[in-house]
Design a protein around this motif. Sequence first.
Motif, PDB file in Angstrom:
ATOM      1  N   ALA A   1      38.248 -47.607   7.312  1.00 37.28           N
ATOM      2  CA  ALA A   1      39.706 -47.467   7.190  1.00 37.28           C
ATOM      3  C   ALA A   1      40.351 -47.585   8.572  1.00 37.28           C
ATOM      4  CB  ALA A   1      40.054 -46.145   6.527  1.00 37.28           C
ATOM      5  N   PRO A   2      40.196 -48.749   9.204  1.00 38.40           N
ATOM      6  CA  PRO A   2      40.703 -48.890  10.575  1.00 38.40           C
ATOM      7  C   PRO A   2      42.223 -49.057  10.635  1.00 38.40           C
ATOM      8  CG  PRO A   2      39.814 -50.981   9.831  1.00 38.40           C
ATOM      9  CD  PRO A   2      39.550 -49.976   8.729  1.00 38.40           C
ATOM     10  N   PHE A   3      42.773 -48.623  11.754  1.00 38.74           N
ATOM     11  CA  PHE A   3      44.182 -48.864  12.048  1.00 38.74           C
ATOM     12  C   PHE A   3      44.320 -49.204  13.532  1.00 38.74           C
ATOM     13  CE2 PHE A   3      43.263 -44.345  11.792  1.00 38.74           C
ATOM     14  CZ  PHE A   3      43.745 -43.823  12.984  1.00 38.74           C
ATOM     15  N   GLU A   4      43.461 -50.111  13.949  1.00 36.91           N
ATOM     16  CA  GLU A   4      43.376 -50.501  15.348  1.00 36.91           C
ATOM     17  C   GLU A   4      44.668 -51.124  15.860  1.00 36.91           C
ATOM     18  OE1 GLU A   4      39.869 -52.157  18.209  1.00 36.91           O
ATOM     19  OE2 GLU A   4      39.887 -52.814  16.126  1.00 36.91           O
ATOM     20  N   THR A   5      45.336 -51.897  15.039  1.00 30.67           N
ATOM     21  CA  THR A   5      46.594 -52.515  15.460  1.00 30.67           C
ATOM     22  C   THR A   5      47.611 -51.451  15.850  1.00 30.67           C
ATOM     23  OG1 THR A   5      46.182 -54.423  14.042  1.00 30.67           O
ATOM     24  CG2 THR A   5      48.451 -54.069  14.765  1.00 30.67           C
ATOM     25  N   LEU A   6      47.679 -50.385  15.071  1.00 30.91           N
ATOM     26  CA  LEU A   6      48.591 -49.292  15.382  1.00 30.91           C
ATOM     27  C   LEU A   6      48.220 -48.649  16.717  1.00 30.91           C
ATOM     28  CD1 LEU A   6      50.841 -47.255  14.667  1.00 30.91           C
ATOM     29  CD2 LEU A   6      49.091 -45.959  13.409  1.00 30.91           C
ATOM     30  N   ALA A   7      46.941 -48.384  16.918  1.00 25.86           N
ATOM     31  CA  ALA A   7      46.495 -47.763  18.171  1.00 25.86           C
ATOM     32  C   ALA A   7      46.838 -48.653  19.363  1.00 25.86           C
ATOM     33  CB  ALA A   7      44.998 -47.485  18.120  1.00 25.86           C
ATOM     34  N   LEU A   8      46.600 -49.931  19.229  1.00 27.58           N
ATOM     35  CA  LEU A   8      46.896 -50.853  20.338  1.00 27.58           C
ATOM     36  C   LEU A   8      48.396 -50.954  20.590  1.00 27.58           C
ATOM     37  CD1 LEU A   8      44.259 -53.628  19.558  1.00 27.58           C
ATOM     38  CD2 LEU A   8      44.166 -51.887  21.370  1.00 27.58           C
ATOM     39  N   CYS A   9      49.193 -50.930  19.538  1.00 23.83           N
ATOM     40  CA  CYS A   9      50.658 -50.942  19.709  1.00 23.83           C
ATOM     41  C   CYS A   9      51.153 -49.686  20.417  1.00 23.83           C
ATOM     42  CB  CYS A   9      51.350 -51.075  18.354  1.00 23.83           C
ATOM     43  SG  CYS A   9      51.245 -52.722  17.648  1.00 23.83           S
ATOM     44  N   GLN A  10      50.397 -48.602  20.288  1.00 22.18           N
ATOM     45  CA  GLN A  10      50.737 -47.343  20.949  1.00 22.18           C
ATOM     46  C   GLN A  10      50.111 -47.244  22.349  1.00 22.18           C
ATOM     47  OE1 GLN A  10      52.322 -44.199  20.033  1.00 22.18           O
ATOM     48  NE2 GLN A  10      53.451 -45.495  18.631  1.00 22.18           N
ATOM     49  N   ASP A  11      49.528 -48.341  22.812  1.00 18.85           N
ATOM     50  CA  ASP A  11      48.913 -48.427  24.150  1.00 18.85           C
ATOM     51  C   ASP A  11      47.642 -47.596  24.307  1.00 18.85           C
ATOM     52  OD1 ASP A  11      50.803 -50.259  25.118  1.00 18.85           O
ATOM     53  OD2 ASP A  11      52.193 -48.644  25.624  1.00 18.85           O
ATOM     54  N   TYR A  12      46.915 -47.385  23.224  1.00 19.67           N
ATOM     55  CA  TYR A  12      45.602 -46.750  23.330  1.00 19.67           C
ATOM     56  C   TYR A  12      44.601 -47.786  23.802  1.00 19.67           C
ATOM     57  CZ  TYR A  12      46.931 -42.450  20.923  1.00 19.67           C
ATOM     58  OH  TYR A  12      47.501 -41.254  20.583  1.00 19.67           O
ATOM     59  N   ASP A  13      43.605 -47.343  24.542  1.00 10.75           N
ATOM     60  CA  ASP A  13      42.509 -48.197  24.998  1.00 10.75           C
ATOM     61  C   ASP A  13      41.270 -47.900  24.153  1.00 10.75           C
ATOM     62  OD1 ASP A  13      43.926 -49.304  27.269  1.00 10.75           O
ATOM     63  OD2 ASP A  13      43.655 -47.351  28.237  1.00 10.75           O
ATOM     64  N   LYS A  14      40.559 -48.946  23.772  1.00  9.01           N
ATOM     65  CA  LYS A  14      39.311 -48.759  23.038  1.00  9.01           C
ATOM     66  C   LYS A  14      38.254 -48.325  24.046  1.00  9.01           C
ATOM     67  CE  LYS A  14      36.686 -51.062  19.446  1.00  9.01           C
ATOM     68  NZ  LYS A  14      36.584 -52.323  18.685  1.00  9.01           N
ATOM     69  N   MET A  15      37.702 -47.118  23.852  1.00 10.68           N
ATOM     70  CA  MET A  15      36.829 -46.528  24.868  1.00 10.68           C
ATOM     71  C   MET A  15      35.372 -46.360  24.471  1.00 10.68           C
ATOM     72  SD  MET A  15      38.017 -45.786  27.772  1.00 10.68           S
ATOM     73  CE  MET A  15      39.581 -46.265  28.423  1.00 10.68           C
ATOM     74  N   GLU A  16      35.091 -46.067  23.225  1.00 12.98           N
ATOM     75  CA  GLU A  16      33.706 -45.781  22.886  1.00 12.98           C
ATOM     76  C   GLU A  16      33.465 -45.997  21.398  1.00 12.98           C
ATOM     77  OE1 GLU A  16      33.675 -40.975  22.222  1.00 12.98           O
ATOM     78  OE2 GLU A  16      33.573 -41.701  24.284  1.00 12.98           O
ATOM     79  N   TYR A  17      32.202 -46.004  21.050  1.00 16.58           N
ATOM     80  CA  TYR A  17      31.778 -46.049  19.659  1.00 16.58           C
ATOM     81  C   TYR A  17      31.148 -44.698  19.331  1.00 16.58           C
ATOM     82  CZ  TYR A  17      32.206 -51.107  20.093  1.00 16.58           C
ATOM     83  OH  TYR A  17      32.685 -52.366  20.298  1.00 16.58           O
ATOM     84  N   VAL A  18      31.272 -44.278  18.088  1.00 16.14           N
ATOM     85  CA  VAL A  18      30.665 -43.036  17.649  1.00 16.14           C
ATOM     86  C   VAL A  18      29.771 -43.358  16.457  1.00 16.14           C
ATOM     87  CG1 VAL A  18      31.092 -40.748  16.664  1.00 16.14           C
ATOM     88  CG2 VAL A  18      32.636 -41.662  18.402  1.00 16.14           C
ATOM     89  N   TYR A  19      28.536 -42.861  16.508  1.00 15.53           N
ATOM     90  CA  TYR A  19      27.597 -43.043  15.411  1.00 15.53           C
ATOM     91  C   TYR A  19      27.324 -41.680  14.793  1.00 15.53           C
ATOM     92  CZ  TYR A  19      26.773 -47.743  17.102  1.00 15.53           C
ATOM     93  OH  TYR A  19      26.947 -49.047  17.476  1.00 15.53           O
ATOM     94  N   THR A  20      27.101 -41.652  13.494  1.00 15.84           N
ATOM     95  CA  THR A  20      26.794 -40.396  12.823  1.00 15.84           C
ATOM     96  C   THR A  20      25.450 -40.495  12.106  1.00 15.84           C
ATOM     97  OG1 THR A  20      27.909 -41.007  10.772  1.00 15.84           O
ATOM     98  CG2 THR A  20      29.232 -39.886  12.447  1.00 15.84           C
ATOM     99  N   LYS A  21      24.813 -39.365  11.972  1.00 14.08           N
ATOM    100  CA  LYS A  21      23.570 -39.252  11.235  1.00 14.08           C
ATOM    101  C   LYS A  21      23.556 -37.880  10.592  1.00 14.08           C
ATOM    102  CE  LYS A  21      18.558 -39.269  11.847  1.00 14.08           C
ATOM    103  NZ  LYS A  21      17.472 -39.356  12.838  1.00 14.08           N
ATOM    104  N   TYR A  22      23.445 -37.815   9.294  1.00 10.97           N
ATOM    105  CA  TYR A  22      23.396 -36.536   8.598  1.00 10.97           C
ATOM    106  C   TYR A  22      21.963 -36.028   8.615  1.00 10.97           C
ATOM    107  CZ  TYR A  22      24.231 -32.852   5.264  1.00 10.97           C
ATOM    108  OH  TYR A  22      24.329 -31.629   4.669  1.00 10.97           O
ATOM    109  N   VAL A  23      21.750 -34.821   9.142  1.00 14.60           N
ATOM    110  CA  VAL A  23      20.417 -34.263   9.235  1.00 14.60           C
ATOM    111  C   VAL A  23      20.305 -32.930   8.504  1.00 14.60           C
ATOM    112  CG1 VAL A  23      19.867 -35.456  11.395  1.00 14.60           C
ATOM    113  CG2 VAL A  23      20.928 -33.178  11.476  1.00 14.60           C
ATOM    114  N   GLY A  24      21.295 -32.615   7.675  1.00 14.26           N
ATOM    115  CA  GLY A  24      21.328 -31.343   6.970  1.00 14.26           C
ATOM    116  C   GLY A  24      20.521 -31.301   5.698  1.00 14.26           C
ATOM    117  N   GLY A  25      19.946 -32.436   5.321  1.00 10.03           N
ATOM    118  CA  GLY A  25      19.197 -32.474   4.069  1.00 10.03           C
ATOM    119  C   GLY A  25      20.132 -32.667   2.891  1.00 10.03           C
ATOM    120  N   ILE A  26      19.673 -33.387   1.919  1.00 11.92           N
ATOM    121  CA  ILE A  26      20.464 -33.647   0.717  1.00 11.92           C
ATOM    122  C   ILE A  26      19.793 -32.944  -0.437  1.00 11.92           C
ATOM    123  CG2 ILE A  26      21.360 -35.418  -0.828  1.00 11.92           C
ATOM    124  CD1 ILE A  26      21.227 -37.356   1.544  1.00 11.92           C
ATOM    125  N   GLU A  27      20.568 -32.120  -1.134  1.00 13.75           N
ATOM    126  CA  GLU A  27      20.001 -31.374  -2.265  1.00 13.75           C
ATOM    127  C   GLU A  27      20.025 -32.190  -3.527  1.00 13.75           C
ATOM    128  OE1 GLU A  27      21.870 -27.568  -2.555  1.00 13.75           O
ATOM    129  OE2 GLU A  27      21.661 -27.225  -0.432  1.00 13.75           O
TER     130      GLU A  27
END
Length: 153
Positions: free
Chosen positions: A127-153
């Motif tokens: 659900a990106p809204f990169e155009t909005l961020a760039l219009c607001q002068d935000y800089d793309k700085m990093e990537y975030v990765y997730t991994k669920y390690v809590g176990g699935i019941e």
Amino acid sequence: MIEIKKESIKDIKEEMLPLLVLHKEEVAPYDFLELNPAWDLYDAGEDAGSFVVYTVRDDGVLVGYLAYLINQSLHYQDERFAYADVIFLQDAYRHSYTANDLLTYAEADLTDNYGVTMMLLHMKVKAPFETLALCQDYDKMEYVYTKYVGGIE
């Protein structure tokens, strides 16, 4: 009439919950995670001046929100960072100036009233809204990765 303002999380929890459910359905990183906001922590953060929520209302009806966690940076101790916790607008308000106005309003309040010097805004890949961020002068700085390690019941 569209109105953007800062509101107390204590006053809008019940009204916000249906939008949080829609938001979770749209962007939750894993479907099995149950929505269960830690309202007491949000309340405490607001009381401490480290959490703030901005709302978008259309004729008084809540149609969106933007919330920030505010902290002194651990890496740059002279700076105060505002981390976007959640941002959501109902579909009908996404492709207008409403999102831009919401971010502009929040930035002015955070810098003027909380001493914020760095704004951080994240978005889900599905659900990106990169155009909005760039219009607001935000800089793309990093990537975030997730991994669920809590176990699935």
